[in-house]
Design a protein around this motif. Structure first.
Motif: not given
Length: 147
Positions: A3-28
């Motif tokens: 069902t719709i509610t059974e397809t609901y998924i939530e995941n987390r990623e901690r933003i580390q330095p190798n995940d960032t762009n030149n502005y210190g934010a997560a790379h798109g």
């Protein structure tokens, strides 16, 4: 078939330095990859088959996810076609110590179910068996049409 509610998924990623762009934010590109992965899991949960990305609609990056914060990606299937599953995806930045969240990214992905040979295969209809499921579907359809 889920069902719709059974397809609901939530995941987390901690933003580390190798995940960032030149502005210190997560790379798109990283955020898009995480959304694609979580969206595919949601689509597969409903289809009961492997699912591949067919279309990405209006991927909007509205705010950055700063290094050190957590990127939370939510996904749920809200509609189906003959072989496709439409998934609503949102990303948020979350302060790890407080859990405070702010939405950063919004999109709709279409996944196609494929069999072992890689050919499109039919998916079952998607049902909303709870009020929450119906609200999720109505919200996705309304927001998708306003894009």
């Amino acid at each position: 078939m889920a069902t719709i509610t059974e397809t609901y998924i939530e995941n987390r990623e901690r933003i580390q330095p190798n995940d960032t762009n030149n502005y210190g934010a997560a790379h798109g590109g990283n955020i898009m990859r995480w959304m694609d992965e979580v969206g595919a899991l949601s689509a597969m949960r409903h289809a009961g088959e492997a699912c591949v990305t067919a279309h990405v609609s209006d991927l909007n990056f509205e705010r950055p996810v700063p290094q050190g914060d957590t990127c939370v990606v939510t996904a749920y299937a809200y509609a189906t076609g003959r072989t496709s599953v439409r998934v609503r995806l949102q990303a948020f930045h979350e302060a790890p110590r407080t859990g405070e969240r702010e939405q950063t990214t919004d999109s709709y992905f279409v996944f196609v179910a494929v069999d072992e040979a890689g050919d499109p295969t039919p998916v079952p209809e998607l049902t909303a068996e709870t009020e929450r499921g119906e609200r999720l579907r109505e919200t996705a359809l309304a927001d998708e049409s306003s894009e």
